[in-house]
Scaffold this motif. Structure first.
Motif, short mmCIF file in Angstrom:
data_model
loop_
_atom_site.label_atom_id
_atom_site.label_comp_id
_atom_site.label_asym_id
_atom_site.label_seq_id
_atom_site.Cartn_x
_atom_site.Cartn_y
_atom_site.Cartn_z
N PRO A 141 -23.64 -16.46 25.33
CA PRO A 141 -22.38 -17.49 25.20
C PRO A 141 -22.47 -18.50 26.46
N GLY A 142 -22.32 -19.62 26.23
CA GLY A 142 -22.20 -20.68 27.34
C GLY A 142 -23.67 -21.60 27.60
N VAL A 143 -24.59 -20.95 26.77
CA VAL A 143 -25.75 -21.82 26.66
C VAL A 143 -25.47 -23.07 25.87
N ILE A 144 -26.16 -24.34 25.90
CA ILE A 144 -25.94 -25.51 25.33
C ILE A 144 -27.07 -25.64 24.38
N VAL A 145 -26.88 -25.81 23.06
CA VAL A 145 -28.07 -25.98 22.23
C VAL A 145 -28.00 -27.38 21.98
N ALA A 146 -29.14 -28.08 22.42
CA ALA A 146 -29.15 -29.58 22.16
C ALA A 146 -29.21 -29.78 20.74
N PRO A 147 -28.67 -31.03 20.30
CA PRO A 147 -28.50 -31.49 18.76
C PRO A 147 -29.80 -31.54 18.03
N VAL A 148 -29.80 -31.76 16.77
CA VAL A 148 -30.81 -32.16 16.04
C VAL A 148 -31.20 -33.57 16.10
N PHE A 149 -32.26 -33.86 16.51
CA PHE A 149 -32.52 -35.57 16.87
C PHE A 149 -33.16 -35.96 15.77
N SER A 150 -32.81 -37.48 15.55
CA SER A 150 -33.26 -38.03 14.43
C SER A 150 -34.63 -38.51 14.68
N ARG A 151 -35.10 -38.83 15.92
CA ARG A 151 -36.37 -39.43 16.15
C ARG A 151 -36.84 -38.94 17.37
N PRO A 152 -38.14 -38.79 17.71
CA PRO A 152 -38.61 -38.39 18.97
C PRO A 152 -38.09 -38.99 20.25
N SER A 153 -37.82 -40.15 20.26
CA SER A 153 -37.28 -41.10 21.23
C SER A 153 -36.02 -40.43 21.79
N GLU A 154 -34.99 -39.92 20.93
CA GLU A 154 -33.92 -39.38 21.15
C GLU A 154 -34.27 -37.96 21.97
N ALA A 155 -35.06 -37.22 21.53
CA ALA A 155 -35.35 -35.81 22.28
C ALA A 155 -35.81 -36.41 23.65
N LYS A 156 -36.71 -37.29 23.69
CA LYS A 156 -36.88 -37.46 25.15
C LYS A 156 -35.84 -38.02 25.95
N SER A 157 -35.24 -38.71 25.41
CA SER A 157 -33.83 -39.50 26.09
C SER A 157 -33.13 -38.28 26.91
N TYR A 158 -32.71 -37.19 25.81
CA TYR A 158 -31.90 -36.24 26.17
C TYR A 158 -32.70 -35.13 27.42
N ILE A 159 -33.95 -35.10 26.98
CA ILE A 159 -34.85 -34.16 27.95
C ILE A 159 -34.85 -35.27 29.47
N ALA A 160 -34.80 -36.50 29.42
CA ALA A 160 -34.94 -37.28 30.61
C ALA A 160 -33.69 -37.00 31.48
N GLY A 161 -32.38 -36.58 30.73
CA GLY A 161 -31.39 -36.45 31.38
C GLY A 161 -31.23 -35.11 32.25
N LEU A 162 -32.17 -34.11 32.01
CA LEU A 162 -31.95 -32.93 32.70
C LEU A 162 -32.61 -32.97 34.08
N ASP A 163 -32.46 -31.91 34.81
CA ASP A 163 -32.92 -31.75 35.87
C ASP A 163 -34.12 -30.96 36.33
N PHE A 164 -34.24 -30.15 35.13
CA PHE A 164 -35.50 -29.27 35.37
C PHE A 164 -35.91 -28.86 33.82
N PHE A 165 -37.14 -28.66 33.48
CA PHE A 165 -37.58 -28.24 32.33
C PHE A 165 -38.66 -27.29 32.20
N THR A 166 -38.73 -26.44 31.20
CA THR A 166 -39.81 -25.70 30.85
C THR A 166 -39.64 -25.39 29.46
N GLY A 167 -41.15 -25.07 28.82
CA GLY A 167 -41.13 -24.90 27.32
C GLY A 167 -42.62 -24.91 26.92
N ALA A 168 -42.77 -24.29 25.66
CA ALA A 168 -43.93 -23.96 25.22
C ALA A 168 -44.48 -25.22 23.95
N ARG A 169 -43.51 -26.00 23.62
CA ARG A 169 -43.92 -27.36 22.95
C ARG A 169 -44.66 -28.32 23.77
#
Length: 410
Positions: free
Chosen positions: A290-318
């Protein structure tokens, strides 16, 4: 530099009523409707790149997306139309006359392999299907460019021979990393080959502005596919770590830091294939934590990138989620599970990678936590590597300009 935070490539304000000839570019094995946003990112990015080159030549483009789906992207079509371009989406039916008719409409065809690789590791049937489509394009006399992608391996002797045959017919074959370039050289391919980088680095975006709550926003992309052990459910990709346990450990660690806000960011959203769906896995983890934020379903890739671009640090396997972070200058520690990670980021001189096929659970977590701690220095390292990205994409653009320029000159 093209990938700048808070910047998006705006549609040109130029519209034209003149009868100038449009260049028709076929985008073979691209997709605007894939649940894997990485595939869509390649398509949107290639459109942005080709559009920029064509506009520099004073021409507008009719894009014909030729892929396995028939759904278009109305928002992208509207953006292109505003600038005098056009967008069509056609499903490839390889053994029907309609495919040849669509190819004949094209001045140039660009192929990205609907998943950005030309190899036989996915089975000979799929390889043969893509091989045949390439030969059809060349047989119809249309210049064929293989956009930057992973080339090989071709483990079967027949696949190697067929791959060399069709690549020799291409106007240009671009590898996206040094490993693929070396492989092309081993095959004896020279003359029409080049090395660039993944086109998704050019995906347009506008960094999301989150509410200022004083938190450090840590994004974790959880691969639903890896979480479920691959398509087979039995560690299909030969990971050296317990992926679900490592993800839970990372979430637990970052949630324990009072200054951190954890965001789970899905990059493959496939409700009809739950084994692959990142978003569904994020929702289930949010119930555990509880407390983690789940990013929304993005309608296109640029939306996902825009969301990620607003973060301060990132890790992932995709990988394309990591490229989205990297190209927006967000400090990132990719969680590699295949050669494509090491080849791509190694080519850029970026060695801050957690290798999920070689490192232990402890080492993977340590590398990611160390990256977070040194995120300011990591950000500078990313920015330095982006200079290489620009130079490499410049090679691809220069080659496109040469091919499109020949079309314009006819």
């Amino acid at each position: 530099m093209h990938a700048v935070i808070d910047q998006i490539h705006p549609p040109s304000t130029h519209t034209t009523s003149s009868p100038e000839k449009m260049i028709t570019v076929g985008l073979l094995w691209h997709s605007l409707s894939s649940g894997n946003l990485g595939v869509g990112a390649l398509t949107e990015s290639n459109i942005a790149i080709v559009r920029g080159v064509a506009e520099s030549l004073g021409r507008r483009v009719r894009f014909i997306v030729l892929g396995s789906g028939s759904d278009s992207l109305p928002s992208l079509a509207a953006e292109l139309a505003q600038a005098g371009h056009a967008l069509e989406n056609q499903r490839v039916r390889l053994f029907r006359a309609s495919f040849r008719e669509q190819v004949r409409r094209c001045d140039v065809v660009i192929d990205i392999g609907e998943g950005d690789s030309f190899a036989d590791i996915y089975g000979f049937k799929r390889f043969f299907f893509y091989w045949l489509s390439k030969n059809i394009v060349c047989s119809l006399g249309r210049p064929l460019i293989l956009a930057p992608q992973t080339i090989g391996p071709f483990d079967g002797a027949a696949a190697r021979a067929l791959a060399k045959q069709v690549m020799a017919r291409c106007s240009k074959v671009f590898a996206r990393d040094q490993l693929s370039s070396d492989y092309l050289a081993q095959l004896g391919m020279r003359g029409n080959t080049g090395e660039a980088i993944d086109v998704a680095f050019r995906l347009p975006f506008r960094a999301r502005r989150f509410a200022d709550n004083g938190k450090v926003r840590v994004g974790i992309n959880v691969s639903g596919l890896l979480f479920n052990g691959g398509y087979t459910g039995g560690n299909q990709f030969g990971l050296s770590i317990d992926y679900p346990a490592t993800i839970r450990r990372l979430i637990r660690h970052f949630q324990a830091l009072p200054e951190v806000e954890v965001h789970l960011v899905g990059h493959v959203i496939t409700p009809d294939m739950r084994s692959e769906d990142d978003y569904a896995r994020g929702l289930s983890l949010a119930e555990e934590f509880p407390g983690v934020i789940v990013a929304p379903v993005f309608s296109r890739p640029s939306e996902a990138k825009s969301y990620i671009a607003g973060l301060d640090f990132f890790t992932g396997a995709r990988m394309h989620a990591c490229i989205a972070a990297f190209s927006a200058a967000v400090p990132v520690v990719p969680m590699a599970y295949s050669r494509k990670f090491n080849g791509l980021f190694g080519t850029l001189g970026y060695d801050t990678i957690a290798d999920c096929k070689a490192d232990s659970d402890d080492v993977v977590c340590q590398k990611i936590v160390a990256g977070y701690t040194a995120r300011a220095q990591l950000k500078e390292k990313v920015r330095a590597s982006l200079q290489r990205v620009e130079e490499r994409l410049g090679r691809y653009e220069a080659s496109l300009a040469q091919v499109l320029g020949a079309v314009v000159g006819k």
